[in-house]
Design a protein around this motif. Structure first.
Motif, PDB file in Angstrom:
ATOM      1  N   GLN A 236       0.891  -0.810  -0.165  1.00 19.42           N
ATOM      2  CA  GLN A 236       0.125   0.207  -0.207  1.00 19.42           C
ATOM      3  C   GLN A 236       0.568   1.301  -0.569  1.00 19.42           C
ATOM      4  O   GLN A 236       0.331   2.351  -0.451  1.00 19.42           O
ATOM      5  N   SER A 238       3.607   1.917  -1.322  1.00 21.47           N
ATOM      6  CA  SER A 238       4.063   1.888  -2.391  1.00 21.47           C
ATOM      7  C   SER A 238       3.606   1.617  -4.110  1.00 21.47           C
ATOM      8  O   SER A 238       4.719   1.712  -4.832  1.00 21.47           O
ATOM      9  N   LEU A 239       2.369   1.543  -4.048  1.00 23.52           N
ATOM     10  CA  LEU A 239       1.502   2.473  -4.749  1.00 23.52           C
ATOM     11  C   LEU A 239       1.767   2.980  -5.903  1.00 23.52           C
ATOM     12  O   LEU A 239       2.150   2.993  -7.145  1.00 23.52           O
ATOM     13  N   GLN A 240       2.426   4.152  -5.562  1.00 24.90           N
ATOM     14  CA  GLN A 240       2.701   5.075  -7.141  1.00 24.90           C
ATOM     15  C   GLN A 240       4.177   5.260  -7.580  1.00 24.90           C
ATOM     16  O   GLN A 240       4.447   4.921  -8.554  1.00 24.90           O
ATOM     17  N   ASN A 241       4.551   4.831  -6.612  1.00 24.01           N
ATOM     18  CA  ASN A 241       6.649   4.093  -6.865  1.00 24.01           C
ATOM     19  C   ASN A 241       7.056   3.366  -7.714  1.00 24.01           C
ATOM     20  O   ASN A 241       7.544   3.103  -8.498  1.00 24.01           O
ATOM     21  N   PRO A 243       4.114   0.109  -8.644  1.00 20.69           N
ATOM     22  CA  PRO A 243       2.784  -0.413  -8.737  1.00 20.69           C
ATOM     23  C   PRO A 243       2.948  -2.418  -8.752  1.00 20.69           C
ATOM     24  O   PRO A 243       1.650  -2.956  -7.493  1.00 20.69           O
TER      25      PRO A 243
END
Length: 275
Positions: A236, A238-241, A243
């Motif tokens: 959760q 690290s979803l942006q960098n 996925p």
């Protein structure tokens, strides 16, 4: 079992090849994971959150651990929970279903009222509450899921037992005075076994989904042990960098559940052909 029948069913229904091959490969990887030359807990700060590459086919996590081996080890735990919880729920459901259907009367009424009561409670909520009250961990998850997911199996086995006990050979066995235990083991259980096998495959996928949900909520498998649900929870942040950290275990959960359901459908058709 006639070899030609199961092979013919696979040839005429090619959609069953994928579940069987996928589950076979996944099980093999899970068994061989300890001897693979990759340490699931080895960190590399120079490779933190690296995307999939030739050196790390699933990429790395937030502390540089190889994500492929983390997913495989997570699969070991998820499969272990699914299989052991299935065995527990199948054992309880089979005993309750056969005893209830065979003896009938007040025993049947008592067991079925118990099943109705437990089935009326949202059992995922019940499992979460029990997981919080008990010490979170692998054994707790297996026991909690196994001991509170047997009701549907009990209903199925009871219905089969009610049908089987009316058959002539069972009636005759009772007439000549055979013991109830012998009748159940010799006549009832073999007759309900095909239904039981199909129900068991479905309960594995349900157990995997439940374990994943509980671990995602933080009341399931605890660090440093990894499961697919705990990997999703950890992803959760690290979803942006990164996925892929959420996508990969999520895909494995979906495909594994689909494969077990497909295996159940194959066994259902196979047992109907055998019948």
């Amino acid at each position: 079992m006639n070899e030609k029948k199961w092979l013919h069913l696979l040839k005429t229904n090619k959609q069953y090849w994928f579940p069987i091959i996928f589950l076979s490969v996944l099980s093999l990887l899970a068994l061989l994971a300890p001897i693979l030359p990759i340490d699931p807990n080895s960190t590399d700060v120079t490779q933190m959150s690296s995307p999939p590459s030739m050196s790390h086919i699933f990429g790395t996590d937030e502390v540089g651990r190889d994500y492929f081996i983390r997913v495989i080890y997570g699969g070991r735990i998820s499969l272990l929970v699914g299989i052991l919880a299935m065995l527990a729920s199948t054992l309880i459901g089979t005993i309750v279903g056969i005893v209830s259907g065979y003896f009938g009367g007040w025993i049947d009424s008592l067991f079925m009222r118990l099943v109705d009561i437990l089935s009326s409670i949202p059992w995922l909520v019940l499992v979460i509450v029990l997981s919080v009250l008990l010490k979170p961990g692998l054994v707790t998850i297996i026991l909690v899921i196994g001991c509170f997911s047997w009701m549907n199996i009990a209903r199925l086995i009871r219905a089969e037992t009610l049908s089987v006990r009316q058959r002539e050979y069972v009636v005759y066995a009772k007439f000549i005075g055979e013991k109830h235990e012998k009748i159940i083991m010799k006549h009832i259980f073999p007759a309900v076994l095909p239904t039981l096998i199909v129900a068991a495959t479905g309960s594995i996928s349900s157990a995997i989904m439940t374990e994943s949900a509980l671990s995602f909520l933080g009341v399931g498998i605890q660090p440093p042990t990894a499961s697919w649900g705990s990997l999703l929870q950890n992803a959760q942040a690290s979803l942006q960098n990164a996925p892929y950290m959420a996508i990969l275990p999520g895909l494995f959960i979906i495909i594994t559940v689909y494969s077990f359901n497909g295996l159940g459908n194959y066994l259902r058709e196979l047992t109907s052909v055998e019948g």
